[in-house]
Design a protein around this motif. Structure first.
Motif, short mmCIF file in Angstrom:
data_model
loop_
_atom_site.label_atom_id
_atom_site.label_comp_id
_atom_site.label_asym_id
_atom_site.label_seq_id
_atom_site.Cartn_x
_atom_site.Cartn_y
_atom_site.Cartn_z
N GLY A 123 77.10 59.75 -102.03
CA GLY A 123 76.42 61.22 -100.86
C GLY A 123 75.10 60.17 -100.91
O GLY A 123 74.70 59.41 -101.57
N LEU A 150 80.24 56.64 -109.36
CA LEU A 150 81.61 56.30 -109.07
C LEU A 150 82.26 56.66 -110.20
O LEU A 150 83.30 57.64 -109.76
CB LEU A 150 81.30 55.00 -109.47
CG LEU A 150 82.51 54.47 -109.62
CD1 LEU A 150 82.59 52.74 -109.38
CD2 LEU A 150 83.25 53.98 -111.18
N THR A 151 81.56 57.83 -111.02
CA THR A 151 82.85 58.68 -112.13
C THR A 151 83.33 60.01 -111.64
O THR A 151 84.33 60.33 -111.32
CB THR A 151 82.27 59.01 -113.40
OG1 THR A 151 81.22 57.49 -113.92
CG2 THR A 151 82.90 59.30 -114.27
N1 F42 Z 1 75.61 60.13 -97.48
C1 F42 Z 1 75.46 61.38 -96.80
O1 F42 Z 1 75.10 62.10 -98.24
N2 F42 Z 1 76.26 61.65 -95.75
C2 F42 Z 1 76.90 60.80 -94.35
O2 F42 Z 1 77.22 61.35 -93.94
C3 F42 Z 1 77.52 59.99 -95.29
C4 F42 Z 1 77.60 58.89 -94.68
C5 F42 Z 1 78.70 57.47 -94.78
C6 F42 Z 1 79.38 56.80 -94.37
C7 F42 Z 1 80.05 55.37 -94.55
C8 F42 Z 1 79.78 54.71 -95.38
O3 F42 Z 1 80.09 53.74 -95.92
C9 F42 Z 1 77.92 55.99 -96.21
C10 F42 Z 1 77.87 56.66 -96.46
N3 F42 Z 1 77.66 57.77 -97.08
C11 F42 Z 1 76.57 59.39 -96.73
C12 F42 Z 1 76.29 56.91 -97.94
C13 F42 Z 1 77.74 57.07 -99.17
O4 F42 Z 1 77.84 59.24 -99.91
C14 F42 Z 1 76.51 56.71 -100.29
O5 F42 Z 1 75.21 57.30 -100.44
C15 F42 Z 1 76.73 54.77 -100.45
O6 F42 Z 1 77.73 54.53 -99.66
C16 F42 Z 1 75.97 53.90 -101.63
O7 F42 Z 1 76.66 54.42 -102.01
P1 F42 Z 1 77.48 53.01 -103.01
O8 F42 Z 1 79.23 52.18 -103.06
O9 F42 Z 1 76.68 51.80 -102.88
O10 F42 Z 1 77.62 53.72 -104.38
C17 F42 Z 1 76.29 53.66 -105.55
C18 F42 Z 1 76.94 54.94 -106.63
C19 F42 Z 1 76.79 52.44 -106.75
O11 F42 Z 1 75.44 52.31 -106.81
N4 F42 Z 1 77.58 51.89 -106.47
C20 F42 Z 1 77.58 50.79 -107.50
C21 F42 Z 1 78.78 49.25 -107.34
O12 F42 Z 1 78.44 49.16 -107.83
O13 F42 Z 1 79.49 49.92 -106.58
C22 F42 Z 1 78.20 51.59 -108.60
C23 F42 Z 1 78.21 52.38 -109.31
C24 F42 Z 1 78.48 52.93 -111.07
O14 F42 Z 1 79.40 51.93 -111.07
N5 F42 Z 1 77.85 53.81 -111.85
C25 F42 Z 1 78.18 54.71 -112.98
C26 F42 Z 1 79.07 55.58 -113.03
O15 F42 Z 1 80.15 55.93 -113.19
O16 F42 Z 1 78.49 56.19 -111.48
C27 F42 Z 1 76.79 54.56 -113.94
C28 F42 Z 1 76.88 53.37 -114.17
C29 F42 Z 1 75.42 53.67 -114.99
O17 F42 Z 1 74.95 53.20 -116.10
O18 F42 Z 1 75.33 55.07 -115.77
#
Ligand code: F42
Length: 319
Positions: free
Chosen positions: A94, A110-111
């Motif tokens: 999101g 992620l979790t």
């Molecule tokens: N977001 C929307 O709200 N609406 C949409 O219509 C939408 C469309 C969409 C289409 C394609 C796309 O690729 C993304 C899209 N998004 C949309 C955005 C999507 O919802 C995300 O915001 C976006 O993909 C970014 O997420 P990300 O893959 O970068 O993941 C984030 C959470 C991140 O930080 N990831 C890290 C990583 O390396 O992948 C990992 C983080 C992690 O490991 N966190 C731990 C956990 O458990 O979550 C916790 C760590 C701690 O220290 O607490």
């Protein structure tokens, strides 16, 4: 294979008209975005279910924060039933900015995505769910198997998509980003003992095509500005863009100074974060993406300066 994205900032019937056109010119999947401030993704997909015959219909993407996983399972099952088995669930962590506005904590994204997908898979199979905070939730109906695609950008999310999803939607438009991302998805699949070929990699691009290259690029500028403003420094540096330029654009957006926003967008930014230009230039870029292991190119916002004309042009000259 080609998909197309529509944003329900437009009324469902208008999207329905464009979606039917997209189906007729040869697109195979239609993705509808999910943000609380736009129209509801499932009512839009319901309208599209009735107005199209063949295309797959996906949430692109929903998230586990604004909708409980059991509600998501029920909603997407209803769309699968209405559309005769054409639904795909796209789900990601999101959009943090919209969650801040709603007062929702973006806790452990992620979790949360991982647990929600596990729960949704069980719910779709009509199983009783007792994991990830559920206490015996179970759907009263089933409409068959529904593929689950993950929206992902970060390294850990990409790897997770390879491990647990049927496909991944990656928000990027340049081959260098896919040279980085595709191996991570494959690695995630291999580590989980899966065949990497079973995970569909979709390039969720910012796309703008017009016979007039200048008009195509002009239409892409604002979308590219928002992507640049929201991109991590590492991603900007990968494309030879000074992170300070990104910060300047973000500051202009925050001030609502859209003249400076547009003025700050360089041709390097357009090149890095969109596929825009005349149809033959767009096709050349699509071919480069396919060589990196991408299976589906999603034609995303803005599509072009005039969506209807651009969909017809893309159908004829790019697909
Ligand atoms: N977001 C929307 O709200 N609406 C949409 O219509 C939408 C469309 C969409 C289409 C394609 C796309 O690729 C993304 C899209 N998004 C949309 C955005 C999507 O919802 C995300 O915001 C976006 O993909 C970014 O997420 P990300 O893959 O970068 O993941 C984030 C959470 C991140 O930080 N990831 C890290 C990583 O390396 O992948 C990992 C983080 C992690 O490991 N966190 C731990 C956990 O458990 O979550 C916790 C760590 C701690 O220290 O607490």
């Amino acid at each position: 294979m080609f998909g197309i994205e529509f944003v329900p900032a437009d009324p469902a019937l208008k999207i329905g008209y464009l979606a039917k056109l997209a189906e007729d010119v040869g697109f195979e999947t239609i993705w509808i975005t999910d943000h609380y401030n736009n129209r509801d993704v499932y009512s839009t997909l319901a309208v599209l279910s009735m107005l199209t015959n063949r295309v797959k219909l996906g949430t692109g993407v929903t998230n586990p924060y604004t909708r409980n996983a059991a509600i998501t399972a029920s909603s997407i099952s209803a769309i699968n039933e209405l559309s005769g088995g054409r639904a795909i669930l796209g789900i990601g962590p999101g959009d943090k900015a919209t969650f801040d506005a709603m007062g929702i904590d973006w806790d452990k994204p992620l979790t949360r995505v991982k647990e929600s997908i596990a729960a949704i898979k069980a719910l779709l199979a009509k199983e009783r769910v007792n994991q990830g905070g559920f206490n015996g939730a179970q759907l009263a109906f089933s409409s068959g198997k529904i593929p689950i695609y993950m929206g992902a950008q970060g390294p850990k999310m990409l790897e997770l998509s390879g491990a647990i999803a049927d496909g991944v939607l990656i928000n990027a438009s340049h081959p260098d980003d896919f040279k980085f991302a595709v191996p991570m998805v494959r690695q995630g699949a291999e580590k989980a003992g899966r065949n990497p070929g079973d995970v569909q990699v979709c390039a969720y691009t910012s796309f703008s095509a017009d016979k007039d290259q200048g008009k195509a690029i002009g239409a892409a500028k604002m979308v590219v500005a928002f992507i640049v403003a929201g991109s991590p420094d590492m991603v900007l540096e990968r494309h030879g863009i000074d992170p300070q330029e990104g910060k300047n654009i973000a500051a202009s957006i925050a001030k609502g100074d859209f003249g400076s926003v547009m003025g700050g967008v360089t041709s390097k930014m357009i090149e890095a974060f969109s596929i825009s230009g005349a149809p033959e230039d767009c096709r050349a870029r699509v071919d480069e993406l396919l060589k990196t292991g991408v299976n589906q190119v999603v034609v995303g916002s803005p599509i072009g300066p005039d969506k209807e004309r651009s969909i017809k042009l893309i159908g004829k000259k790019v697909l």
